[in-house]
Design a protein around this motif. Structure first.
Motif, PDB file in Angstrom:
ATOM      1  N   HIS A 192       0.786  -1.231   0.000  1.00 27.98           N
ATOM      2  CA  HIS A 192       0.000   0.000   0.000  1.00 27.98           C
ATOM      3  C   HIS A 192       0.816   1.279   0.000  1.00 27.98           C
ATOM      4  N   LYS A 193       2.092   1.212   0.399  1.00 28.98           N
ATOM      5  CA  LYS A 193       2.913   2.419   0.325  1.00 28.98           C
ATOM      6  C   LYS A 193       3.275   2.709  -1.132  1.00 28.98           C
ATOM      7  N   SER A 194       3.211   3.973  -1.500  1.00 31.99           N
ATOM      8  CA  SER A 194       3.435   4.342  -2.906  1.00 31.99           C
ATOM      9  C   SER A 194       4.778   3.839  -3.426  1.00 31.99           C
ATOM     10  N   LYS A 195       5.806   3.897  -2.591  1.00 30.54           N
ATOM     11  CA  LYS A 195       7.133   3.483  -3.050  1.00 30.54           C
ATOM     12  C   LYS A 195       7.233   1.981  -3.289  1.00 30.54           C
ATOM     13  N   HIS A 196       6.230   1.227  -2.798  1.00 28.88           N
ATOM     14  CA  HIS A 196       6.241  -0.220  -2.963  1.00 28.88           C
ATOM     15  C   HIS A 196       5.264  -0.709  -4.035  1.00 28.88           C
ATOM     16  N   HIS A 197       4.541   0.194  -4.693  1.00 32.98           N
ATOM     17  CA  HIS A 197       3.553  -0.216  -5.680  1.00 32.98           C
ATOM     18  C   HIS A 197       4.166  -1.059  -6.793  1.00 32.98           C
ATOM     19  N   LYS A 198       5.438  -0.843  -7.070  1.00 32.02           N
ATOM     20  CA  LYS A 198       6.098  -1.598  -8.141  1.00 32.02           C
ATOM     21  C   LYS A 198       6.196  -3.091  -7.820  1.00 32.02           C
ATOM     22  N   ARG A 199       5.958  -3.466  -6.565  1.00 33.42           N
ATOM     23  CA  ARG A 199       6.017  -4.869  -6.173  1.00 33.42           C
ATOM     24  C   ARG A 199       4.683  -5.595  -6.343  1.00 33.42           C
ATOM     25  N   ARG A 200       3.644  -4.876  -6.691  1.00 33.26           N
ATOM     26  CA  ARG A 200       2.330  -5.504  -6.831  1.00 33.26           C
ATOM     27  C   ARG A 200       2.345  -6.537  -7.956  1.00 33.26           C
ATOM     28  N   LEU A 201       1.615  -7.610  -7.743  1.00 31.81           N
ATOM     29  CA  LEU A 201       1.560  -8.680  -8.729  1.00 31.81           C
ATOM     30  C   LEU A 201       0.857  -8.242 -10.007  1.00 31.81           C
ATOM     31  N   ILE A 202      -0.284  -7.562  -9.850  1.00 31.12           N
ATOM     32  CA  ILE A 202      -1.071  -7.188 -11.027  1.00 31.12           C
ATOM     33  C   ILE A 202      -0.538  -5.866 -11.575  1.00 31.12           C
ATOM     34  N   ASP A 203       0.346  -5.988 -12.551  1.00 32.32           N
ATOM     35  CA  ASP A 203       0.906  -4.846 -13.262  1.00 32.32           C
ATOM     36  C   ASP A 203       0.951  -5.226 -14.734  1.00 32.32           C
ATOM     37  N   PRO A 204       1.431  -4.368 -15.627  1.00 29.33           N
ATOM     38  CA  PRO A 204       1.369  -4.701 -17.060  1.00 29.33           C
ATOM     39  C   PRO A 204       2.097  -5.972 -17.470  1.00 29.33           C
ATOM     40  N   SER A 205       3.006  -6.474 -16.636  1.00 31.39           N
ATOM     41  CA  SER A 205       3.698  -7.713 -16.991  1.00 31.39           C
ATOM     42  C   SER A 205       2.858  -8.954 -16.709  1.00 31.39           C
ATOM     43  N   PHE A 206       1.783  -8.803 -15.937  1.00 33.49           N
ATOM     44  CA  PHE A 206       0.998  -9.970 -15.523  1.00 33.49           C
ATOM     45  C   PHE A 206       0.056 -10.525 -16.592  1.00 33.49           C
ATOM     46  N   PRO A 207      -0.730  -9.711 -17.304  1.00 28.57           N
ATOM     47  CA  PRO A 207      -1.695 -10.278 -18.252  1.00 28.57           C
ATOM     48  C   PRO A 207      -1.115 -11.238 -19.286  1.00 28.57           C
ATOM     49  N   PRO A 208       0.061 -10.960 -19.885  1.00 30.60           N
ATOM     50  CA  PRO A 208       0.584 -11.942 -20.855  1.00 30.60           C
ATOM     51  C   PRO A 208       0.880 -13.296 -20.230  1.00 30.60           C
ATOM     52  N   LEU A 209       1.347 -13.315 -18.986  1.00 28.54           N
ATOM     53  CA  LEU A 209       1.609 -14.589 -18.314  1.00 28.54           C
ATOM     54  C   LEU A 209       0.308 -15.330 -18.027  1.00 28.54           C
ATOM     55  N   ALA A 210      -0.692 -14.590 -17.556  1.00 27.49           N
ATOM     56  CA  ALA A 210      -1.997 -15.206 -17.304  1.00 27.49           C
ATOM     57  C   ALA A 210      -2.619 -15.712 -18.597  1.00 27.49           C
ATOM     58  N   ALA A 211      -2.491 -14.936 -19.669  1.00 34.60           N
ATOM     59  CA  ALA A 211      -3.060 -15.322 -20.956  1.00 34.60           C
ATOM     60  C   ALA A 211      -2.396 -16.582 -21.496  1.00 34.60           C
ATOM     61  N   ARG A 212      -1.114 -16.728 -21.259  1.00 33.30           N
ATOM     62  CA  ARG A 212      -0.407 -17.932 -21.716  1.00 33.30           C
ATOM     63  C   ARG A 212      -0.978 -19.180 -21.053  1.00 33.30           C
ATOM     64  N   ALA A 213      -1.207 -19.121 -19.746  1.00 37.54           N
ATOM     65  CA  ALA A 213      -1.630 -20.301 -18.997  1.00 37.54           C
ATOM     66  C   ALA A 213      -3.104 -20.629 -19.204  1.00 37.54           C
ATOM     67  N   LEU A 214      -3.938 -19.617 -19.386  1.00 38.75           N
ATOM     68  CA  LEU A 214      -5.377 -19.839 -19.499  1.00 38.75           C
ATOM     69  C   LEU A 214      -5.759 -20.376 -20.871  1.00 38.75           C
ATOM     70  N   ARG A 215      -6.717 -21.278 -20.882  1.00 36.18           N
ATOM     71  CA  ARG A 215      -7.289 -21.737 -22.143  1.00 36.18           C
ATOM     72  C   ARG A 215      -8.149 -20.629 -22.730  1.00 36.18           C
ATOM     73  N   ASP A 216      -8.474 -20.757 -24.004  1.00 39.70           N
ATOM     74  CA  ASP A 216      -9.393 -19.810 -24.622  1.00 39.70           C
ATOM     75  C   ASP A 216     -10.722 -19.852 -23.873  1.00 39.70           C
ATOM     76  N   GLY A 217     -11.230 -18.701 -23.490  1.00 38.30           N
ATOM     77  CA  GLY A 217     -12.475 -18.628 -22.735  1.00 38.30           C
ATOM     78  C   GLY A 217     -12.304 -18.801 -21.242  1.00 38.30           C
ATOM     79  N   GLY A 218     -11.075 -19.087 -20.792  1.00 42.00           N
ATOM     80  CA  GLY A 218     -10.827 -19.239 -19.364  1.00 42.00           C
ATOM     81  C   GLY A 218     -10.996 -17.924 -18.627  1.00 42.00           C
ATOM     82  N   LEU A 219     -11.189 -18.020 -17.312  1.00 40.01           N
ATOM     83  CA  LEU A 219     -11.500 -16.832 -16.514  1.00 40.01           C
ATOM     84  C   LEU A 219     -10.365 -16.459 -15.575  1.00 40.01           C
ATOM     85  N   LEU A 220     -10.130 -15.172 -15.464  1.00 37.85           N
ATOM     86  CA  LEU A 220      -9.231 -14.603 -14.474  1.00 37.85           C
ATOM     87  C   LEU A 220     -10.082 -13.852 -13.459  1.00 37.85           C
TER      88      LEU A 220
END
Length: 239
Positions: free
Chosen positions: A128-156
């Motif tokens: 929650h501290k602003s200086k630590h926001h870069k450690r959050r899991l859900i950032d622009p690097s996350f969707p491509p990894l999730a998309a790779r693992a999920l089947r077509d039509g799968g849910l996040l």
């Protein structure tokens, strides 16, 4: 770990824990060594993966109530995994496996492409501290990894009790070309609470502090779907 957690680990890790080839760190995964879910679970079934499973309350409950589905808990804290094993054994849960590893490496290296039906991220550390926001899991690097693992039509499925993190999640997923919203927004613009998520200590704590719980859910677009590319005047003029 406590003595009880050590005993649980010794007694149950042989069944529940997926042993993986490590990279450079204790919780890393060596590239090129994916699991075979059908071999791991002894059957072909839908697969649900929870990232940051904590002590396992949500995923053990889900696995107990959906024996026709396989579940994978991803967590880096061994004490939480030990508690998960203990509760799963007490509940007689057989369709659950655990992996002690960093979530991005699980999505990139451990899980075969298009092998996951649902991916859950519930109450991940908001940093929650602003200086630590870069450690959050859900950032622009996350969707491509999730998309790779999920089947077509799968849910996040996502949930958090931190308003600014919820907004960040929504902004990140809005820009993710491999995903589309899979919910009818409530009047406040968020998804309805996922009724498959049991109330955990994290959610109770957030509610007790007066924080709103925010849910989001997205569908993995079909791999054949190409995002629409705007046509410019110059493009239209070309023969």
């Amino acid at each position: 770990m406590s003595d009880g957690q050590e005993r649980a680990w010794a007694a149950h890790s042989g069944f529940y824990l997926i042993e993986v080839e490590r990279g450079r760190a204790a919780t890393s995964i060596r590239p090129g060594d994916p699991i075979d879910p059908a071999a791991t679970y002894g059957r072909a079934a839908p697969l649900v993966v929870e990232i940051g499973s904590g002590q396992g309350h949500a995923i053990v409950h889900a696995a107990q109530n959906a024996p026709e589905t396989d579940f994978l808990a991803v967590e880096v804290f061994r004490a939480g995994l030990a508690r998960t094993m203990l509760d799963a054994d007490r509940a007689g849960v057989q369709n659950l496996r655990l992996v002690e590893a960093n979530a991005p490496e699980v999505l990139e290296h451990l899980l075969p492409e298009a092998s996951v039906d649902e991916l859950w991220v519930f109450f991940s550390d908001p940093w929650h501290k602003s200086k630590h926001h870069k450690r959050r899991l859900i950032d622009p690097s996350f969707p491509p990894l999730a998309a790779r693992a999920l089947r077509d039509g799968g849910l996040l499925r996502l949930a958090t009790d931190w308003e600014d993190y919820a907004s960040q999640m929504r902004d990140v997923m809005t820009d993710a070309e491999d995903f589309a919203p899979a919910f009818d927004a409530a009047p406040d613009g968020w998804a309805p609470r996922f009724d498959g998520r049991v109330m955990t200590a994290f959610e109770r704590k957030g509610l007790a502090k007066g924080r709103d719980i925010r849910d989001l859910v997205y569908r993995r677009r079909d791999r054949a779907e190409a995002p629409a590319v705007p046509v410019t005047a110059d493009d239209a003029a070309r023969p």
